[in-house]
Each structure stands twice: as C-alpha cells, then as structure tokens.
Design a protein around this motif. Structure first.
Motif, PDB file in Angstrom:
ATOM      1  N   ASP A   1      15.913  20.194 -33.376  1.00 21.58           N
ATOM      2  CA  ASP A   1      14.952  19.707 -32.394  1.00 21.58           C
ATOM      3  C   ASP A   1      13.487  20.224 -32.674  1.00 21.58           C
ATOM      4  N   THR A   2      13.212  20.877 -33.646  1.00 22.15           N
ATOM      5  CA  THR A   2      11.914  21.335 -34.133  1.00 22.15           C
ATOM      6  C   THR A   2      11.373  20.161 -35.279  1.00 22.15           C
ATOM      7  N   TRP A   3       9.980  20.604 -35.676  1.00 25.51           N
ATOM      8  CA  TRP A   3       9.515  19.480 -36.456  1.00 25.51           C
ATOM      9  C   TRP A   3       8.768  20.150 -37.562  1.00 25.51           C
TER      10      TRP A   3
ATOM     11  N   ARG B   1      25.207  25.379 -31.558  1.00 28.05           N
ATOM     12  CA  ARG B   1      23.973  25.550 -31.039  1.00 28.05           C
ATOM     13  C   ARG B   1      22.712  25.677 -31.854  1.00 28.05           C
ATOM     14  N   ALA B   2      22.833  26.603 -32.853  1.00 27.17           N
ATOM     15  CA  ALA B   2      22.006  26.709 -33.659  1.00 27.17           C
ATOM     16  C   ALA B   2      21.387  25.451 -34.613  1.00 27.17           C
ATOM     17  N   SER B   3      22.399  24.644 -34.793  1.00 24.39           N
ATOM     18  CA  SER B   3      22.131  23.230 -35.688  1.00 24.39           C
ATOM     19  C   SER B   3      21.156  22.516 -34.413  1.00 24.39           C
ATOM     20  N   LYS B   4      21.439  22.405 -33.288  1.00 26.38           N
ATOM     21  CA  LYS B   4      20.834  21.539 -32.209  1.00 26.38           C
ATOM     22  C   LYS B   4      19.333  22.046 -32.268  1.00 26.38           C
ATOM     23  N   PHE B   5      19.430  23.641 -31.871  1.00 22.82           N
ATOM     24  CA  PHE B   5      18.088  24.221 -31.697  1.00 22.82           C
ATOM     25  C   PHE B   5      17.082  23.904 -32.945  1.00 22.82           C
ATOM     26  N   LEU B   6      17.346  24.277 -34.130  1.00 21.59           N
ATOM     27  CA  LEU B   6      16.613  23.963 -35.385  1.00 21.59           C
ATOM     28  C   LEU B   6      16.179  22.722 -35.610  1.00 21.59           C
TER      29      LEU B   6
ATOM     30  N   VAL C   1      10.388  10.169 -37.113  1.00 22.13           N
ATOM     31  CA  VAL C   1      11.092  10.193 -38.390  1.00 22.13           C
ATOM     32  C   VAL C   1      10.271  10.950 -39.379  1.00 22.13           C
ATOM     33  N   ALA C   2      11.116  12.113 -39.852  1.00 23.91           N
ATOM     34  CA  ALA C   2      10.406  12.989 -40.953  1.00 23.91           C
ATOM     35  C   ALA C   2      10.443  12.426 -42.372  1.00 23.91           C
TER      36      ALA C   2
ATOM     37  N   ASP D   1      22.183  19.699 -40.504  1.00 20.54           N
ATOM     38  CA  ASP D   1      20.590  19.181 -40.299  1.00 20.54           C
ATOM     39  C   ASP D   1      20.855  17.951 -39.593  1.00 20.54           C
ATOM     40  N   SER D   2      20.503  17.545 -38.524  1.00 17.95           N
ATOM     41  CA  SER D   2      20.333  16.313 -37.988  1.00 17.95           C
ATOM     42  C   SER D   2      18.892  15.764 -37.672  1.00 17.95           C
ATOM     43  N   THR D   3      18.165  16.367 -38.442  1.00 13.90           N
ATOM     44  CA  THR D   3      16.615  15.796 -38.395  1.00 13.90           C
ATOM     45  C   THR D   3      16.759  14.413 -39.026  1.00 13.90           C
ATOM     46  N   PRO D   4      16.157  13.553 -38.217  1.00 11.85           N
ATOM     47  CA  PRO D   4      15.996  11.934 -38.657  1.00 11.85           C
ATOM     48  C   PRO D   4      14.906  11.757 -40.050  1.00 11.85           C
TER      49      PRO D   4
END
Length: 431
Positions: A323-325, A316-321, A341-342, A363-366
């Motif tokens: 989803d930020t930018w 849940r922490a991974s998803k919550f963080l 895309v970052a 970290d699932s940030t694109p």
C-alpha cells in the motif's frame, strides 16, 4: 547563465512587474495558483517553531522552487551543472550569512549545481500559534514510501511499549500522494493504537505560473525535494524539542552509482551520511533544532521489509508494504498510464521489487505492463535495468566505496558489507 530567484513573504503587488516572474510569494496559509500552501511563512500552524527552523523551511522551499524552475540540458552524464542564485527573506539574516559558504557547498553536494544565496530580513504578518502533537516524544517523516512507512511503524511499536507517542509529518505537492500517506498513517494507528499524536500534512509548493501569468520552468530532476521534507520535520520536532527520524535504508543512503552516467543530479543524496552530517553541523552552528537521525542506516531495504514481516506476519506485511508508493517517475498521464500504476523500472521500483523478493513477501503493487508502442518507449527511456544489470555484473570494492565521500566516522568495511548485502538483494531479482 545564472538563474536568479527570490522568495518573499510580502503580498503580491496589485500590478506585478517582470520581477514577479522570478519571485515566489509565500504570504499566507492559503493556496494560490502561483504558490500553494496550507501553512503561513511563520509556520504558526505547526506550533512555536524555533526561529532558525522557520528560516530553514523558507530556504528549503526557495531552493526547491528554484530547482524546479531551472531547466537542465542534456541527459545522463551530460546533464549540465546549473548556476542558481536565490534571495530569501528570513527572520534573521546574520546567522545565515555566517554559514553561507557551507550552505552553498551543502546544496551543491545534494544537487550537483552551483548555489548562491543572499538573505534579507522580513518576518511576515502575525500568525496564530497552534498546538500540534502535544506530549509526543518523537517526530517521524512519512512520505508514503516503503522505507518511511516501515520506519514509522517500527517507531510506533517501540513507543507503544513505553506508552509514548509520535507525530507523523508528511509533505505533498501532488494530490496523488496524500491518499497514500493517509492510508499508511491509518494502518500504523490500527496496528499500534494510540501512538499517533498527530499526522501533520503540509502542502508547500511553487505553482505553475507566476503572478504575471507566465509559466515557470518545469524541471523534473529535482534532487532538493527531500531537503524541504527534512526542514519541515525539524520544524515540528523543534516545537517539542524531540528527535526527528528520517527512515531510509542504508544501501540507498550510501547510493553507489549504477554507472558512470548515473552520478550527480541523477542520484539523490538526501540521506547520504555526508549530507546529513554536514547539515546537522550547519544547523547546530546557527542555533536551529538539529536532532536528526536515520535509524535504519545500517540496514538494507530487504532487511527492513523482513522486520515488518516478523512483526505482522506474511499477509499483513505484504498488504502494509504494497500500500506504499516508491515510483519516482511522473508524467505518465500523457501516455495514458494511470497515476496509481508504478513504472516498475525506476531505481525506486526495482529496489522495492528486490526487497519484496528478498524478504519472501508477495508484492501486490500495480506495475505497468505497456499496452502500446508509446508506453513501451516511455518505459524503455525511464528504465534503470540495463545500467543496474551492468553494475551488478561488475565487482564493487573499497576503492569504489572510497569515491562516495563517506564521513570518517563510518568504517569502510561496514559500508562495504552493507553494499554487498544490498547488491545481493538486487541480484536475487534476476534482472
């Protein structure tokens, strides 16, 4: 050369003169192509805002609009110091004239420029006073970034234990950011139900063109953006006479420069302890609401992420963080890069990646994987990785810290230990 502008709350003249090319018209709560807003210049939609905090928002948006319109020259350490003059219509000019030198110095510290202010009085047209966040005991800034999301989440959990509520305040100028802010706010309410009294989303920005049709300048090195964000948060907090939380990790707030070429306008100082301390003192002297605190000033970003992990668990922490930018760069559309895309190589992205790694979270940030030569060149130009690698190889001691203008209330030994932990997190990323 002096760049001269003014902010007025009067309507645009039916036949705009050449003066309109340097004038920002904030007349009402409607968006126009030359000035976009969803609140009027008396901020009635936010409630009964303290008069001096109304003035502060007007000053802050005038500063940001002027900052965005005044083009710099050169790059890195050769970027020029601009000379910017701004006339602002406020509710009462006398209090601001009294602190004008302090205000000009404060903004100079923030952006690295010379600022000159003049003040005139004009209240603007009457506005209906709304009721926002009735009963809230805290206001928290929610930018959509990982630090603000973490701060708002931890604040909500704290308030839930006492049966209290908070107001979240977001500012946006780009439509790409609003879904992130709304998504984070919804996640916080799901985790801590009933703790969000209101989520105030303020659109306030200079348009691309003046009323004459002439394009304003487009300067991307805007270091004054968060000054407006703070002013808006304090405006809401002034209605309820409650504290404003500005969540930012302490390492980024101290902001040790990555190299000699990354000082001044290339390094944001909005949460720097000196800036916040001087701002609070200035606001107190004019009678504005000034209850402002950074609750995470003693923590690294990785330590903040770790607190979210302890609260929510890994998944849940991974998803919550994620989803930020955090990416600080714009203009990628010109290179065929989606806005979602970052870049992965600006300071915000690198610190974010290091914090995920330090806290043991996925970290699932694109992040961008360049698909052609143009994108590769863009990433190379934007990247702080070479400078950061050099910075991390060099030693960093009290003599370096002493150059950062920390207030005497902060012990150098404590700040040095914070920097050591922050650098250790970055080194763990293996740049």
């Amino acid at each position: 050369m002096v760049f001269s502008y003014e902010l007025t709350v009067t309507p645009v003249p039916s036949t705009p003169t050449s003066d309109a090319d340097r004038t920002f018209y904030w007349h009402d709560a409607h968006s126009h192509r030359y000035f976009r807003a969803n609140y009027g210049p008396l901020l009635g939609g936010l409630g009964a805002v303290n008069d001096r905090n109304i003035d502060l928002v007007r000053i802050a948006i005038a500063v940001l609009a002027a900052d965005r319109s005044s083009l710099r020259s050169g790059r890195l350490s050769n970027w020029n110091q601009r000379d910017i003059s701004v006339a602002v219509e406020v509710l009462a000019a006398s209090p601001w004239r009294t602190v004008q030198p302090e205000l000009e110095k404060l903004l100079g510290f923030l952006t690295g420029d010379i600022w000159r202010f003049t003040f005139r009085e004009d209240a603007g047209g009457p506005e209906q006073i709304a009721t926002v966040g009735l009963g809230a005991t805290r206001v928290v800034l929610l930018s959509g970034g990982a630090d603000s999301a973490t701060g708002a989440l931890l604040s909500a959990v704290d308030l839930a234990s006492r049966g209290e509520q908070q107001v979240l305040v977001s500012h946006w100028a780009s439509s790409n950011l609003t879904p992130v802010q709304s998504r984070v706010a919804a996640a916080i309410e799901e985790i801590a139900p009933g703790t969000t009294a209101d989520h105030v989303k303020v659109l306030l920005a200079r348009g691309r063109h003046s009323p004459t049709g002439k394009a304003y300048g487009k300067e991307n090195s805007t270091r004054s953006r968060s000054f407006l964000f703070i002013a808006l948060g304090l405006a809401v907090a002034s209605v309820h006479k409650v504290p404003l939380w500005l969540p930012e990790n302490g390492y980024a707030s101290i902001n040790p420069p990555l190299s000699r070429s990354r000082r001044g306008s290339l390094s944001t100082k909005t949460t720097h302890p000196k800036f916040l301390g001087d701002l609070i003192s200035l606001l107190a002297s004019v009678g504005a609401h000034h209850d402002l605190v950074n609750p995470h000033a003693a923590e690294t970003k990785g330590e903040m992420f770790q607190r979210v992990r302890e609260l929510l668990g890994n998944e849940r922490a991974s998803k919550f963080l994620s989803d930020t930018w955090s990416c600080s760069h714009t203009g990628q559309k010109s290179y065929g890069i989606p806005a979602s895309v970052a870049c992965g190589v600006c300071f915000g992205c690198v610190l974010r990646r290091a914090s995920f790694h330090a806290s043991g979270l996925d970290d699932s940030t694109p992040y961008l994987v360049p698909a052609d030569d143009q994108q590769t060149a863009w990433v190379k130009e934007k990247s702080v990785v070479p400078a950061m690698s050099d910075f991390l190889r060099d030693s960093f001691g009290e003599s370096d810290l002493a150059k950062l203008q920390l207030p005497s209330s902060i012990a150098l030994a404590d700040a040095l230990e914070l920097c050591r932990r922050g650098r250790e997190e970055l080194q763990g990323l293996d740049l």
